[in-house]
Motif scaffolding. Structure first.
Motif, PDB file in Angstrom:
ATOM      1  N   UNK A 178     108.459  57.663 127.724  1.00  0.00           N
ATOM      2  CA  UNK A 178     109.716  57.152 127.971  1.00  0.00           C
ATOM      3  C   UNK A 178     109.823  56.364 127.425  1.00  0.00           C
ATOM      4  N   UNK A 179     109.150  55.758 126.392  1.00  0.00           N
ATOM      5  CA  UNK A 179     109.342  54.654 125.869  1.00  0.00           C
ATOM      6  C   UNK A 179     109.876  53.156 126.738  1.00  0.00           C
ATOM      7  N   UNK A 180     109.228  53.247 127.935  1.00  0.00           N
ATOM      8  CA  UNK A 180     109.446  52.166 129.133  1.00  0.00           C
ATOM      9  C   UNK A 180     108.499  50.952 129.506  1.00  0.00           C
ATOM     10  N   UNK A 181     108.093  49.610 129.724  1.00  0.00           N
ATOM     11  CA  UNK A 181     107.404  48.919 130.033  1.00  0.00           C
ATOM     12  C   UNK A 181     107.335  48.554 131.205  1.00  0.00           C
ATOM     13  N   UNK A 182     107.517  49.872 132.993  1.00  0.00           N
ATOM     14  CA  UNK A 182     106.868  49.907 133.846  1.00  0.00           C
ATOM     15  C   UNK A 182     105.744  49.117 133.812  1.00  0.00           C
ATOM     16  N   UNK A 183     105.309  48.236 135.135  1.00  0.00           N
ATOM     17  CA  UNK A 183     104.072  47.682 135.151  1.00  0.00           C
ATOM     18  C   UNK A 183     103.878  46.229 134.536  1.00  0.00           C
ATOM     19  N   UNK A 184     104.414  46.443 132.847  1.00  0.00           N
ATOM     20  CA  UNK A 184     104.551  45.304 131.724  1.00  0.00           C
ATOM     21  C   UNK A 184     102.995  46.077 131.019  1.00  0.00           C
ATOM     22  N   UNK A 185     102.447  47.263 131.188  1.00  0.00           N
ATOM     23  CA  UNK A 185     101.586  47.858 130.434  1.00  0.00           C
ATOM     24  C   UNK A 185     101.989  48.076 129.217  1.00  0.00           C
ATOM     25  N   UNK A 186     103.428  47.944 128.099  1.00  0.00           N
ATOM     26  CA  UNK A 186     103.527  48.132 127.316  1.00  0.00           C
ATOM     27  C   UNK A 186     103.327  46.218 126.702  1.00  0.00           C
ATOM     28  N   UNK A 187     103.731  45.429 127.052  1.00  0.00           N
ATOM     29  CA  UNK A 187     104.879  44.375 126.884  1.00  0.00           C
ATOM     30  C   UNK A 187     104.447  43.741 128.177  1.00  0.00           C
ATOM     31  N   UNK A 188     104.878  41.994 127.555  1.00  0.00           N
ATOM     32  CA  UNK A 188     105.000  41.053 128.558  1.00  0.00           C
ATOM     33  C   UNK A 188     106.590  41.069 129.438  1.00  0.00           C
ATOM     34  N   UNK A 189     106.476  40.818 130.696  1.00  0.00           N
ATOM     35  CA  UNK A 189     108.210  40.063 130.459  1.00  0.00           C
ATOM     36  C   UNK A 189     109.081  39.475 129.725  1.00  0.00           C
ATOM     37  N   UNK A 190     110.317  39.719 129.673  1.00  0.00           N
ATOM     38  CA  UNK A 190     111.222  38.973 129.164  1.00  0.00           C
ATOM     39  C   UNK A 190     111.175  37.201 130.029  1.00  0.00           C
ATOM     40  N   UNK A 191     111.149  37.267 131.287  1.00  0.00           N
ATOM     41  CA  UNK A 191     111.189  35.515 131.768  1.00  0.00           C
ATOM     42  C   UNK A 191     109.767  35.327 132.302  1.00  0.00           C
ATOM     43  N   UNK A 192     109.028  34.080 132.775  1.00  0.00           N
ATOM     44  CA  UNK A 192     108.511  33.585 132.775  1.00  0.00           C
ATOM     45  C   UNK A 192     107.525  34.050 134.215  1.00  0.00           C
ATOM     46  N   UNK A 193     106.613  34.211 134.318  1.00  0.00           N
ATOM     47  CA  UNK A 193     104.983  34.821 134.557  1.00  0.00           C
ATOM     48  C   UNK A 193     104.349  34.331 134.412  1.00  0.00           C
ATOM     49  N   UNK A 194     103.045  34.994 135.022  1.00  0.00           N
ATOM     50  CA  UNK A 194     101.580  34.178 134.986  1.00  0.00           C
ATOM     51  C   UNK A 194     100.928  34.853 134.095  1.00  0.00           C
ATOM     52  N   UNK A 195     101.642  36.137 133.550  1.00  0.00           N
ATOM     53  CA  UNK A 195     100.828  36.993 132.502  1.00  0.00           C
ATOM     54  C   UNK A 195     101.073  36.397 131.387  1.00  0.00           C
ATOM     55  N   UNK A 196     102.385  35.258 131.177  1.00  0.00           N
ATOM     56  CA  UNK A 196     102.562  33.820 130.050  1.00  0.00           C
ATOM     57  C   UNK A 196     101.238  33.363 129.695  1.00  0.00           C
ATOM     58  N   UNK A 197     100.056  32.936 130.650  1.00  0.00           N
ATOM     59  CA  UNK A 197      98.547  32.634 130.843  1.00  0.00           C
ATOM     60  C   UNK A 197      98.050  33.191 130.849  1.00  0.00           C
ATOM     61  N   UNK A 198      97.754  34.704 130.842  1.00  0.00           N
ATOM     62  CA  UNK A 198      96.371  35.499 130.036  1.00  0.00           C
ATOM     63  C   UNK A 198      96.871  35.947 128.895  1.00  0.00           C
ATOM     64  N   UNK A 199      97.014  35.373 127.728  1.00  0.00           N
ATOM     65  CA  UNK A 199      97.040  36.112 126.086  1.00  0.00           C
ATOM     66  C   UNK A 199      98.129  37.492 126.399  1.00  0.00           C
ATOM     67  N   UNK A 200      97.838  37.542 124.742  1.00  0.00           N
ATOM     68  CA  UNK A 200      98.174  38.592 124.264  1.00  0.00           C
ATOM     69  C   UNK A 200      98.308  39.790 124.624  1.00  0.00           C
ATOM     70  N   UNK A 201      99.443  40.285 123.900  1.00  0.00           N
ATOM     71  CA  UNK A 201      98.189  42.317 124.880  1.00  0.00           C
ATOM     72  C   UNK A 201      97.893  42.472 123.603  1.00  0.00           C
ATOM     73  N   UNK A 202      96.427  44.049 124.015  1.00  0.00           N
ATOM     74  CA  UNK A 202      96.690  44.231 125.918  1.00  0.00           C
ATOM     75  C   UNK A 202      95.389  43.349 125.896  1.00  0.00           C
ATOM     76  N   UNK A 203      95.256  42.560 125.389  1.00  0.00           N
ATOM     77  CA  UNK A 203      94.039  40.976 126.206  1.00  0.00           C
ATOM     78  C   UNK A 203      94.590  41.259 127.497  1.00  0.00           C
ATOM     79  N   UNK A 204      95.458  40.620 127.867  1.00  0.00           N
ATOM     80  CA  UNK A 204      96.255  40.055 129.098  1.00  0.00           C
ATOM     81  C   UNK A 204      96.153  41.580 130.532  1.00  0.00           C
ATOM     82  N   UNK A 205      95.360  42.358 130.562  1.00  0.00           N
ATOM     83  CA  UNK A 205      96.016  43.805 131.120  1.00  0.00           C
ATOM     84  C   UNK A 205      94.143  43.461 131.259  1.00  0.00           C
TER      85      UNK A 205
END
Length: 242
Positions: A178-205
């Motif tokens: 679908x070219x979607x980003x459910x569960x932020x599996x493809x990239x981080x959300x545009x708003x601030x979140x805890x993922x901002x502290x967890x490294x780049x994609x796909x390391x944060x996963x």
């Protein structure tokens, strides 16, 4: 045009206070509901109905505002999945679902409440819907814990991790097509979140996996292991503290 949501604004902090107050009241009145079958049934079915209503409100709003899209509004986010499963858990009193939702539901919804991926500020309807839905997800599992006396085990954490990885795999396949980003599996959300502290994609996963495991272990310790030890310490003859 609605104002943008501001992290830890007064309205955000008030919503977190509502969660704390609702959880506190549920705990305080747990014995009341345990001993009154009608009141307990009303609470259980009421929580299920409110969860269903919150999801329906979101779908209706998306359709009415012209924002519904298979790329963005399918119920494939973790909290959407745990919301729907919480309804089933409450209606069926499923112990298997409880073991998963106590950790995935509470952990996921609490993280979403602290760092919301939300574009709309108070008093927009999406603000109300977002916070009500996530608070109810948490209350559903707390109800099963405090009123129905369900308990997860250490094995429940493993079951939850299996569920999360299977869900991520299926949602990830959907994201790809679908070219979607459910569960932020493809990239981080545009708003601030805890993922901002967890490294780049796909390391944060991968980092999320470790953090989830740690959080679930801490939850098991704080909710069950330590209270049971304190209870036995305060009751040397093995009498229940409840």
């Amino acid at each position: 045009m609605s104002e943008a949501f501001i992290l830890f604004s007064p309205s955000h902090l008030l919503a977190l206070l509502v969660l704390a107050a609702a959880s506190f009241l549920l705990y305080v009145f747990r014995h009341f509901f345990q001993t009154r079958h009608l009141a307990k049934s009303i609470l259980r079915y009421g929580l299920a109905l409110l969860l269903a209503a919150s999801e329906a409100v979101l779908d209706i709003w998306n359709i009415a505002s012209g924002t519904w899209s298979p790329q963005y509004t399918l119920p494939l986010e973790l909290c959407s999945l745990t919301l729907l499963l919480s309804i089933v858990m409450l209606l069926t009193k499923s112990r298997i679902l409880y073991q998963i939702l106590f950790f995935a539901g509470i952990g996921g919804a609490l993280q979403a409440l602290i760092t919301p991926n939300l574009a709309y500020a108070y008093p927009h309807i999406r603000f109300y819907q977002f916070f009500i839905a996530h608070i109810l997800i948490i209350l559903a599992s707390l109800y099963m814990t405090w009123v129905e006396n369900y308990r997860p085990t250490w094995k429940s954490i493993g079951l939850t991790m299996i569920f999360l990885n299977i869900a991520a795999l299926l949602v990830g396949i959907t994201d790809y097509f679908l070219d979607a980003n459910y569960m932020f599996l493809m990239h981080k959300p545009s708003t601030a979140s805890i993922l901002d502290w967890l490294g780049p994609h796909p390391l944060y996963l991968l980092t999320e996996e470790g953090i989830a495991l740690l959080i679930f272990a801490v939850m098991q310790l704080l909710f069950f292991v330590l209270p049971e030890k304190l209870s036995r310490t305060g009751n040397p003859r093995g009498q229940s503290a409840i």
